[in-house]
Write an enzyme that holds these catalytic residues in place. Structure first.
Site, short mmCIF file in Angstrom:
data_model
loop_
_atom_site.label_atom_id
_atom_site.label_comp_id
_atom_site.label_asym_id
_atom_site.label_seq_id
_atom_site.Cartn_x
_atom_site.Cartn_y
_atom_site.Cartn_z
N ASP A 1 0.63 -0.67 0.26
CA ASP A 1 -0.10 0.12 -0.12
C ASP A 1 1.15 1.34 -0.24
OD1 ASP A 1 -2.76 1.06 0.21
OD2 ASP A 1 -1.48 2.38 1.70
N GLU B 1 -2.07 -1.61 -5.34
CA GLU B 1 -3.29 -0.70 -5.95
C GLU B 1 -3.45 0.14 -7.02
OE1 GLU B 1 -7.01 1.72 -3.37
OE2 GLU B 1 -4.97 0.97 -2.35
N ASP C 1 -3.09 1.96 7.45
CA ASP C 1 -2.15 0.66 6.02
C ASP C 1 -1.31 -0.16 5.96
OD1 ASP C 1 -2.19 3.80 5.17
OD2 ASP C 1 0.10 4.30 5.85
#
Length: 389
Positions: free
Chosen positions: A183, A267, A349
């Site tokens: 992330d 992502e 996170d």
């Protein structure tokens, strides 16, 4: 497989002068042919192919431009090929790519591309017309050198970029390792699903005060003066130092992540949209999220790992990694939260990284070793990764 290596070179006075003349000759040929093509198109409604203009180079060397014979002829030809590629990009994507423009003498970054380059030893690079140039080769060059791009950055330093082909294919690491979810963020450069956080160096924020001071000094210098050129180089070196700090941190983090995993899931962030925010634009740009994803993708291909992107609409931050409950909203200011269903406490996170890893494993299982995979994995290895995740 193709790879590129960037090497810093230290040309002597004669070589620096010849490199500068090569920059000027490539710019002269580029602008002259661009003007000719525009004139022919305005007169006849079409222009000739780039091959007919290349045949004019020997004629120009013998007539009105004898200085072209002093530099590398392959660099001049590559300059015309770049012009032809600019035309092709414009006609293929007229709304996205602009029409080719004339090159300026005062551009901050100058470069030319040539062939027939080699690295005879770790301290030298051999280039056409220049001969042996002192260099700092920090790693072994693998494969066959296709082309070499000699460039001078605004700080005044010289580099050569070697594009190599026929590089050995990397082998996948033995054993099945879980899919590693990453992330990207602003406060931390990356949060990994195995609990590791990599701090953001925030190079721009740390060097912004010094950069602002030197830019104020530059604004007070008289245009065209020698002191302005010196001050301009100082500002460029501060920019280069900031970029190098950011690049070094990202390279170390991505290399470690690829070496310690057999599949990477990230992502698919809308970085361009995030940079339009008035409060987050500078921090998002300093974090270089797109550059981190790009490095992870090509390093996975180098080392035989899988690489998958998770949709930006997947609720990785709002979903509980223990029970799967999804919150209705989760502001950016909230860095830790507790699940109202199972009571689990989550770091924002790290929780997102775990969810990204699970969604990446599902996508790898759905692909079943065919589409969307980077590396050399097969269906059996893909299923094993999902089971381990």
């Amino acid at each position: 497989m193709e790879r590129s290596y960037e090497i810093r070179i230290y040309p002597n006075a004669r070589q620096r002068e010849l490199i500068g003349r090569t920059f000027g000759c490539c710019r002269y040929v580029y602008n002259r042919v661009l003007a000719m093509r525009q004139e022919e198109y305005g007169r006849n409604g079409k222009s000739r192919g780039i091959g007919s203009y290349m045949t004019q180079l020997p004629v120009w060397k013998k007539t009105d431009a004898p200085f072209l014979a002093e530099v590398d002829s392959m660099a001049l030809q590559q300059s015309l090929r770049d012009l032809d590629r600019a035309y092709q990009n414009f006609f293929r994507n007229p709304g996205r790519t602009g029409f080719p423009k004339f090159r300026s003498k005062h551009a901050g970054r100058r470069s030319y591309r040539t062939n027939m380059a080699c690295v005879p030893d770790p301290r030298h690079v051999k280039l056409p017309k220049l001969g042996l140039v002192k260099a700092r080769v920090s790693r072994r060059i693998e494969g066959r050198v296709l082309s070499a791009t000699v460039k001078q950055v605004p700080s005044g330093r010289y580099f050569v970029c070697l594009c190599c082909t026929d590089c050995p294919e990397p082998e996948a690491a033995p054993g099945a390792i879980a899919v590693l979810g990453i992330d990207a963020g602003v406060h931390d450069l990356m949060a990994r699903s195995d609990g590791v956080k990599v701090a953001n160096p925030k190079a721009l924020a740390k060097g912004e005060r010094k950069l602002a001071r030197e830019q104020r000094r530059l604004s007070r210098k008289r245009k065209g003066s020698a002191s302005r050129r010196k001050q301009k180089r100082k500002v460029a070196r501060i920019h280069e130092r900031i970029a190098n700090q950011r690049k070094d941190a990202i390279h170390k983090a991505t290399t470690e992540a690829v070496r310690e995993s057999q599949a990477i899931a990230v992502e698919d962030l809308n970085v361009r949209g995030m940079e339009k925010s008035r409060r987050l634009a500078k921090s998002v740009a300093d974090a270089s999220m797109s550059e981190m994803a790009r490095q992870l993708e090509y390093k996975c291909a180098w080392h035989g790992r899988h690489f998958v992107k998770v949709s930006r609409w997947y609720p990785s931050s709002k979903m509980c990694s223990c029970c799967g409950h999804v919150l209705e909203e989760l502001p950016l200011s909230v860095r830790a939260w507790t699940c109202p269903v199972c009571g689990a406490s989550h770091d924002r996170d790290l929780n997102a990284a775990v969810n990204i890893a699970r969604e990446g494993a599902r996508l790898l299982n759905k692909a079943d070793g065919t589409a969307g995979l980077a590396g050399t994995g097969d269906a059996k290895a893909s299923r094993t990764l999902v089971e381990q995740a």
